[in-house]
Design a protein around this motif. Structure first.
Motif, PDB file in Angstrom:
ATOM      1  N   ARG A  16      14.394   5.319  30.832  1.00 14.48           N
ATOM      2  CA  ARG A  16      14.006   6.401  31.260  1.00 14.48           C
ATOM      3  C   ARG A  16      12.712   7.091  31.121  1.00 14.48           C
ATOM      4  N   ARG A  17      12.383   6.539  29.841  1.00 16.15           N
ATOM      5  CA  ARG A  17      10.707   7.027  29.602  1.00 16.15           C
ATOM      6  C   ARG A  17      10.008   6.345  30.450  1.00 16.15           C
ATOM      7  N   SER A  22       6.030   6.426  35.065  1.00 18.98           N
ATOM      8  CA  SER A  22       5.533   5.865  36.393  1.00 18.98           C
ATOM      9  C   SER A  22       5.371   6.861  37.097  1.00 18.98           C
ATOM     10  N   ILE A  23       6.017   7.937  37.123  1.00 17.92           N
ATOM     11  CA  ILE A  23       5.867   9.087  37.856  1.00 17.92           C
ATOM     12  C   ILE A  23       4.381   9.727  37.661  1.00 17.92           C
ATOM     13  N   ILE A  24       4.287   9.914  36.340  1.00 18.11           N
ATOM     14  CA  ILE A  24       2.814  10.374  35.601  1.00 18.11           C
ATOM     15  C   ILE A  24       1.674   9.517  36.223  1.00 18.11           C
ATOM     16  N   ALA A  25       1.628   8.356  36.114  1.00 17.24           N
ATOM     17  CA  ALA A  25       0.702   7.303  36.488  1.00 17.24           C
ATOM     18  C   ALA A  25       0.543   7.654  37.781  1.00 17.24           C
ATOM     19  N   ASN A  26       1.467   7.483  38.754  1.00 15.53           N
ATOM     20  CA  ASN A  26       1.365   7.483  40.281  1.00 15.53           C
ATOM     21  C   ASN A  26       0.764   8.983  40.688  1.00 15.53           C
ATOM     22  N   VAL A  27       1.204  10.054  39.964  1.00 19.90           N
ATOM     23  CA  VAL A  27       0.409  11.256  40.347  1.00 19.90           C
ATOM     24  C   VAL A  27      -1.075  11.151  39.867  1.00 19.90           C
ATOM     25  N   GLY A  28      -1.340  10.691  38.710  1.00 21.69           N
ATOM     26  CA  GLY A  28      -2.653  10.428  38.400  1.00 21.69           C
ATOM     27  C   GLY A  28      -3.547   9.567  39.164  1.00 21.69           C
ATOM     28  N   ILE A  29      -2.993   8.577  39.692  1.00 22.66           N
ATOM     29  CA  ILE A  29      -3.914   7.854  40.639  1.00 22.66           C
ATOM     30  C   ILE A  29      -4.243   8.775  41.948  1.00 22.66           C
ATOM     31  N   VAL A  30      -3.187   9.716  42.541  1.00 17.98           N
ATOM     32  CA  VAL A  30      -3.605  10.509  43.527  1.00 17.98           C
ATOM     33  C   VAL A  30      -4.701  11.290  43.233  1.00 17.98           C
ATOM     34  N   ALA A 144       9.630   7.308  45.476  1.00 14.43           N
ATOM     35  CA  ALA A 144      10.484   6.127  44.802  1.00 14.43           C
ATOM     36  C   ALA A 144      10.650   6.203  43.211  1.00 14.43           C
ATOM     37  N   ALA A 145       9.465   6.844  42.708  1.00 11.47           N
ATOM     38  CA  ALA A 145       9.643   6.661  41.291  1.00 11.47           C
ATOM     39  C   ALA A 145      10.383   7.913  40.621  1.00 11.47           C
ATOM     40  N   TYR A 146      10.478   9.011  41.380  1.00  7.85           N
ATOM     41  CA  TYR A 146      11.182  10.164  41.162  1.00  7.85           C
ATOM     42  C   TYR A 146      12.498   9.451  40.955  1.00  7.85           C
ATOM     43  N   ALA A 147      13.027   8.941  42.310  1.00 13.50           N
ATOM     44  CA  ALA A 147      14.342   8.650  42.492  1.00 13.50           C
ATOM     45  C   ALA A 147      14.844   7.825  41.078  1.00 13.50           C
ATOM     46  N   LEU A 148      13.957   6.806  40.978  1.00 16.26           N
ATOM     47  CA  LEU A 148      14.337   5.840  39.848  1.00 16.26           C
ATOM     48  C   LEU A 148      14.285   6.571  38.756  1.00 16.26           C
ATOM     49  N   TRP A 149      13.779   7.701  38.355  1.00 14.70           N
ATOM     50  CA  TRP A 149      13.856   8.298  37.182  1.00 14.70           C
ATOM     51  C   TRP A 149      15.115   9.076  36.913  1.00 14.70           C
ATOM     52  N   ARG A 150      15.598   9.840  38.357  1.00 19.02           N
ATOM     53  CA  ARG A 150      16.845  10.639  38.251  1.00 19.02           C
ATOM     54  C   ARG A 150      17.848   9.537  38.021  1.00 19.02           C
ATOM     55  N   ARG A 151      17.890   8.233  38.581  1.00 16.06           N
ATOM     56  CA  ARG A 151      18.929   7.403  38.799  1.00 16.06           C
ATOM     57  C   ARG A 151      19.247   6.945  37.237  1.00 16.06           C
ATOM     58  N   THR A 152      18.076   6.633  36.378  1.00 15.17           N
ATOM     59  CA  THR A 152      18.289   6.066  34.977  1.00 15.17           C
ATOM     60  C   THR A 152      19.226   7.090  34.056  1.00 15.17           C
ATOM     61  N   ALA A 153      19.278   8.412  34.600  1.00 17.98           N
ATOM     62  CA  ALA A 153      20.333   9.238  33.839  1.00 17.98           C
ATOM     63  C   ALA A 153      21.589   9.495  34.485  1.00 17.98           C
ATOM     64  N   GLU A 154      21.892   8.934  35.554  1.00 21.86           N
ATOM     65  CA  GLU A 154      23.264   8.894  36.027  1.00 21.86           C
ATOM     66  C   GLU A 154      24.115   7.919  35.817  1.00 21.86           C
ATOM     67  N   PRO A 155      25.556   8.154  35.644  1.00 26.20           N
ATOM     68  CA  PRO A 155      26.441   7.141  35.736  1.00 26.20           C
ATOM     69  C   PRO A 155      26.733   6.409  36.744  1.00 26.20           C
ATOM     70  N   ASP A 156      27.701   5.432  37.090  1.00 27.46           N
ATOM     71  CA  ASP A 156      27.901   4.690  38.035  1.00 27.46           C
ATOM     72  C   ASP A 156      28.815   5.323  38.987  1.00 27.46           C
ATOM     73  N   GLY A 277      -1.496  19.710  43.463  1.00 20.93           N
ATOM     74  CA  GLY A 277      -0.437  20.579  43.535  1.00 20.93           C
ATOM     75  C   GLY A 277       0.669  20.177  44.755  1.00 20.93           C
ATOM     76  N   SER A 278       0.061  19.430  45.524  1.00 16.52           N
ATOM     77  CA  SER A 278       0.922  18.613  46.684  1.00 16.52           C
ATOM     78  C   SER A 278       1.923  17.616  45.923  1.00 16.52           C
ATOM     79  N   CYS A 279       1.529  17.060  44.894  1.00 15.01           N
ATOM     80  CA  CYS A 279       2.494  16.153  44.178  1.00 15.01           C
ATOM     81  C   CYS A 279       3.549  17.076  43.617  1.00 15.01           C
ATOM     82  N   LEU A 280       3.225  18.060  42.911  1.00 12.34           N
ATOM     83  CA  LEU A 280       4.142  18.873  42.486  1.00 12.34           C
ATOM     84  C   LEU A 280       5.110  19.577  43.366  1.00 12.34           C
ATOM     85  N   VAL A 281       4.486  19.882  44.604  1.00 16.17           N
ATOM     86  CA  VAL A 281       5.466  20.257  45.760  1.00 16.17           C
ATOM     87  C   VAL A 281       6.485  19.283  46.208  1.00 16.17           C
ATOM     88  N   LEU A 282       5.901  17.830  46.325  1.00 14.15           N
ATOM     89  CA  LEU A 282       6.934  16.917  46.455  1.00 14.15           C
ATOM     90  C   LEU A 282       7.933  16.782  45.383  1.00 14.15           C
TER      91      LEU A 282
END
Length: 315
Positions: A16-17, A22-30, A144-156, A277-282
């Motif tokens: 999860r970390r 990965s989310i932070i890095a991709n926002v940073g590259i924007v 996609a990175a956000y979806a991955l992050w959320r999925r890592t905390a969910e059960p099956d 801010g566009s990244c945060l809105v998304l």
């Protein structure tokens, strides 16, 4: 490979970390990509994948613009390393959750795809439509990175709706309008003064007119967000209500930046803040989408009853 990964199991917390990183890095590259454009360094390296025809790195003659552009290209490798580490963690994690591995693959391969689009922007002399596509490709990887992050905390277990169907439809509509706001925002950028290089073309749209269209789409998004907030409150969906409140707060902050930058003739610092801010809105929009459902654990099957001991019957 599988045996090696089995020898080094990865905890759910570490996975999860890495997904969050990965989310932070991709926002940073924007944000750094915006800095390239806002400093007129878009053609600091005039070709791709090399920086010049004879060198992969900038030369002294290219000055600071070459360093800025090459620095942004180098950061892509750092983002890719984080995505690769996340992919390896998804492979090594046990028990493996459904959807985690495909999402980690999507994030990992989305980064080179985004880099290729960036290369095309250079090869087309910063064509504004391709530059806009480059930004949107980054948004897709962030999603996609956000979806991955959320999925890592969910059960099956199965996905269960926590709000009525009409409100789920309203949340999807809000997400669609949010995406439209991002797309129209690239058109505004393509008509404005920050071309990334003095010789780069603009898209030919009237800046004032397309800015008005963008503002109208933002007002629509704000209206839908307010409707979501009150609708979630009416049905007692506290988690979804909090997500809608966060979305509305981010949108208002982004709107203030947008109006100030427009009436102050688009200073680079504010344009960069608007891109962030566009990244945060998304991300806030996706947060609302996820708040309308939850994935529940499947109860463990009861253990079978022990077999009865055979009873001897006398003759």
């Amino acid at each position: 490979m599988h045996r090696l990964l089995d020898r080094f199991p990865v905890s759910a917390a570490l996975l999860r970390r890495l997904a969050f990183a990965s989310i932070i890095a991709n926002v940073g590259i924007v944000v750094t990509g915006g800095a390239v454009r806002l400093t007129a360094s878009g053609l600091g390296c005039p070709t791709w994948p090399r920086c010049t025809d004879g060198s992969y790195v900038p030369t002294d003659e290219m000055g600071v613009h070459g360093v800025i552009e090459f620095g942004n290209r180098t950061l892509t490798f750092a983002v890719g390393i984080i995505a690769f580490a996340t992919l390896l963690a998804a492979l090594a994690h046990r028990p493996r959750r459904r959807g985690v591995l495909p999402l980690s693959v999507a994030v990992f391969f989305g980064i080179p795809a985004q880099a290729v689009v960036g290369g095309i922007t250079v090869l087309t002399n910063l064509n504004p439509w391709v530059v806009g596509l480059h930004f949107l490709a980054s948004m897709a990887v962030i999603a996609a990175a956000y979806a991955l992050w959320r999925r890592t905390a969910e059960p099956d277990g199965p996905v269960v709706a926590v709000v009525p169907a009409p409100l789920r439809a309203l949340a999807r509509l809000t997400t669609a309008v949010g995406v439209a706001v991002l797309v129209i925002g690239t058109w505004v950028t393509g008509s404005g003064p920050h071309a990334g290089d003095q010789g780069a073309a603009r898209n030919g749209l009237d800046p004032e007119s397309i800015s008005q269209v963008h503002a109208d789409s933002v007002f629509l998004l704000l209206g839908l967000s307010v409707a979501l907030l009150f609708a979630f409150r009416a049905v007692g969906a506290a988690r979804a209500e909090r997500a809608a409140l966060w979305l509305l707060a981010v949108e208002l902050g982004q709107g203030v930046i947008g109006f100030v930058q427009y009436f102050t003739h688009l200073p680079g610092v504010l344009v960069g803040a608007h891109m962030f801010g566009s990244c945060l809105v998304l991300l806030a929009t996706l947060h609302v989408q996820w708040s309308t459902r939850e994935r529940r654990s499947v109860p463990a099957a009861p253990a079978p009853a022990p077999a009865a001991e055979p009873v001897a019957v006398g003759a």
